[in-house]
Design a protein around this motif. Structure first.
Motif, short mmCIF file in Angstrom:
data_model
loop_
_atom_site.label_atom_id
_atom_site.label_comp_id
_atom_site.label_asym_id
_atom_site.label_seq_id
_atom_site.Cartn_x
_atom_site.Cartn_y
_atom_site.Cartn_z
N LYS A 62 0.84 -1.23 0.00
CA LYS A 62 0.00 0.00 0.00
C LYS A 62 0.86 1.26 0.00
N ILE A 63 1.83 1.26 -0.92
CA ILE A 63 2.71 2.43 -1.05
C ILE A 63 2.37 3.15 -2.36
N PRO A 64 2.10 4.46 -2.30
CA PRO A 64 1.72 5.19 -3.51
C PRO A 64 2.84 5.25 -4.55
N LEU A 65 2.42 5.30 -5.82
CA LEU A 65 3.38 5.44 -6.92
C LEU A 65 3.10 6.75 -7.66
N ALA A 82 2.08 12.26 -1.04
CA ALA A 82 2.28 11.52 0.21
C ALA A 82 3.55 10.70 -0.01
N LYS A 83 4.16 10.24 1.05
CA LYS A 83 5.42 9.49 0.87
C LYS A 83 5.19 8.28 -0.04
N GLY A 84 5.92 8.22 -1.12
CA GLY A 84 5.75 7.11 -2.04
C GLY A 84 6.94 7.01 -2.97
N GLY A 199 -1.85 10.34 -14.72
CA GLY A 199 -1.17 9.29 -13.94
C GLY A 199 -2.00 8.73 -12.81
N THR A 200 -3.33 8.98 -12.83
CA THR A 200 -4.15 8.51 -11.71
C THR A 200 -4.88 7.20 -12.00
N LEU A 449 -2.14 4.92 -7.44
CA LEU A 449 -1.54 5.74 -8.51
C LEU A 449 -1.79 7.23 -8.33
N ASN A 450 -0.71 7.94 -8.11
CA ASN A 450 -0.72 9.41 -8.02
C ASN A 450 -1.82 9.95 -7.12
N PRO A 451 -1.95 9.42 -5.87
CA PRO A 451 -3.01 9.92 -4.99
C PRO A 451 -2.80 11.41 -4.68
#
Ligand SMILES: Cc1cc2nc3c(=O)[nH]c(=O)nc-3n(C[C@H](O)[C@H](O)[C@H](O)COP(=O)(O)OP(=O)(O)OC[C@H]3O[C@@H](n4cnc5c(N)ncnc54)[C@H](O)[C@@H]3O)c2cc1C
Length: 455
Positions: A62-65, A82-84, A199-200, A449-451
């Motif tokens: 569950k890490i954003p890209l 967010a940290k990703g 990119g979402t 993706l790109n939150p």
């Protein structure tokens, strides 16, 4: 961190950066005034399969890209909100095919737009979308932003040239949307949905684009106006006369003076506005259009000069290309906006911009693709001056309110990203924004993706 160690194992150490000094630049893109945010890591996939692996990994932890091309966007689109992990796609940079029978090209997302144009030039073809960053921006980034450019008026923008897309959606599934057929009405128009998705929805790994024959003749004009209303009316009247020039650009007095100061190319610094107009196509058609263009410009009190050869033509366009770099040299921060109105409303919008600049006591230089109503009011400021910055924020709000009131939109070509999130409700309403969110979840249920962008 266990997750990053696993990612490094999947990709190999040559395709991942984790050192603070290496990550620093990835906390920014070309957007002014947004807080930078360092990513946890940057990865450089070299194949579609690696992109699939990265998205699967992100779902597991569950890490954003944050997909990234060249980072030239102007909406905070690549800032890791967010940290990703930033997924930089510039190593996927092959032109896979130029299909002369179907007039298509198939490219990887990291191909630079201009490189595609150079590759198709020997065949007498062009790929028309040409943002100001055509020599640096990637095909993936320009599809994800639906970039426009100087030729948008006649040739349209990125969305008009995308036939097929391969993308890894947020679940890690690899999907193909569209293809090489000129007609395709199977299912929803999914390639269109991917264009401008910032990119979402998916990481684009392959793009099939339409190519068109290059125009064989061109004529370019510069028209100098002592009244911004005359310039605005000339724009509307050219179109009303059923002439669609390839390019119809405007520069206001602030922009003219700034370009002249930095470039010294002999621009008329006392003029209120100049228009740059180019017609292209077959020689007979260009001759006919040029005659009408000149008549309309002169009727609206424009002082018209025509480029006699390629060298003179190039000089005209140098002025337009210098607009943003010149404005950017005036002050530490350049807020480049993208307010777009129906083209008949360009004179009203220009007037409104002048009022806003006086009301908030700010320097606003306006230039842009006036022929398609896409103006770039550019505020010259210093973001460390807190008092002035508050006035800038209010002015930006008023610019977008004005554009919407005139029947326009928040963005003609730079997208929403983080920069215009707060205005989205004004244009789309609550139901519209909620629909965007539900679509996002269908492609990307874990919000990988790109939150933090778009909605
Ligand atoms: C001086 C200047 C002039 C400009 N002129 C214009 C102009 O005339 N017209 C115009 O439209 N724009 C213009 N732009 C904006 C920008 O250059 C374009 O939007 C450009 O197409 C972005 O490409 P990029 O490779 O830099 O993308 P990036 O900035 O890296 O990314 C843009 C967006 O696309 C996403 N993305 C990138 N690659 C992928 C991928 N493979 N899959 C999925 N998502 C992806 C990112 O997450 C981000 O949301 C200008 C910018 C500057 C700085």
């Amino acid at each position: 961190m266990e997750a990053l160690a696993k990612l490094e194992k999947i990709l190999g150490s040559a395709k991942i950066k984790t050192q603070t000094e290496e990550l620093f630049v990835y906390g920014y893109d070309a957007t002014a005034g947004l807080k930078n945010q360092m990513p946890l890591a940057v990865v450089f996939p070299e194949s579609t399969e690696e992109v699939v692996e990265i998205v699967k990994w992100a779902n597991e932890y569950k890490i954003p890209l944050y997909p990234r091309g060249s980072g030239t966007n102007l909406s905070g689109g690549t800032i890791p909100a967010a940290k990703g992990v930033v997924v930089e796609l510039n190593r996927l940079n092959k032109i896979l095919e130029i299909d002369l029978d179907n007039l298509t090209a198939t490219v990887e997302p990291g191909v630079i737009i201009n490189d595609l144009n150079e590759a198709v030039k020997p065949y007498g073809l062009i790929y028309p979308p040409d943002p100001g960053t055509v020599t640096t921006a990637t095909m993936g980034g320009s599809v994800a932003e639906c970039s426009g450019g100087l030729r948008g008026l006649k040739y349209g923008v990125t969305k008009h040239y995308i036939m097929g897309i391969e993308a890894v959606i947020g679940t890690g599934e690899l999907l193909k949307f569209g293809g090489k057929t000129v007609k395709n009405v199977t299912g929803y128009d999914l390639p269109a949905l991917m264009v401008g998705s910032e990119g979402t929805l998916g990481i684009i790994t392959k793009i099939i684009v339409k190519l068109i024959p290059a125009p064989v003749a061109k004529k370019s004009f510069l028209a100098v106006f002592n009244s911004i209303d005359d310039a605005g009316n000339a724009i509307a009247e050219i179109i009303k006369n059923r002439v669609i020039p390839a390019t119809l650009e405007i520069m206001d007095q602030t922009t003219i003076r700034t370009v002249e100061k930095f470039k010294n190319i002999g621009l008329p610094v006392n003029a209120q506005a100049i228009l740059l107009v180019e017609s292209d196509g077959y020689p007979e058609q260009v001759e006919m259009e040029a005659k009408i263009i000149r008549q309309v410009l002169e009727k609206n009190r424009g002082e018209v000069s025509e480029a006699k050869n390629d060298e003179e033509r190039e000089k005209l366009w140098e002025a337009r290309r210098a607009a943003l770099p010149a404005l950017a040299q005036v002050s530490p921060t350049t807020v480049l906006e993208d307010a777009t109105v129906p083209r008949s409303q360009v004179p009203a919008m220009l007037k409104k911009l002048k009022e806003i600049s006086e009301k908030y006591n700010l320097i606003i230089g306006t230039f842009g693709h006036a022929g398609d109503g896409n103006l770039h009011p550019t505020i010259l400021t210093d973001e460390t001056n807190r008092e002035e910055w508050q006035r800038v924020e209010k002015a930006v709000e008023e610019i977008f309110k004005a554009a919407l009131e005139l029947g326009g939109t928040l963005s003609g070509e730079h997208g929403i990203g983080m920069a215009k999130n707060r205005f989205l409700l004004w244009e789309m309403g609550e139901a519209g924004v909620n629909l965007l969110k539900r679509l996002k979840l269908a492609f990307d249920p874990n919000n990988i993706l790109n939150p933090g962008k778009m909605a």
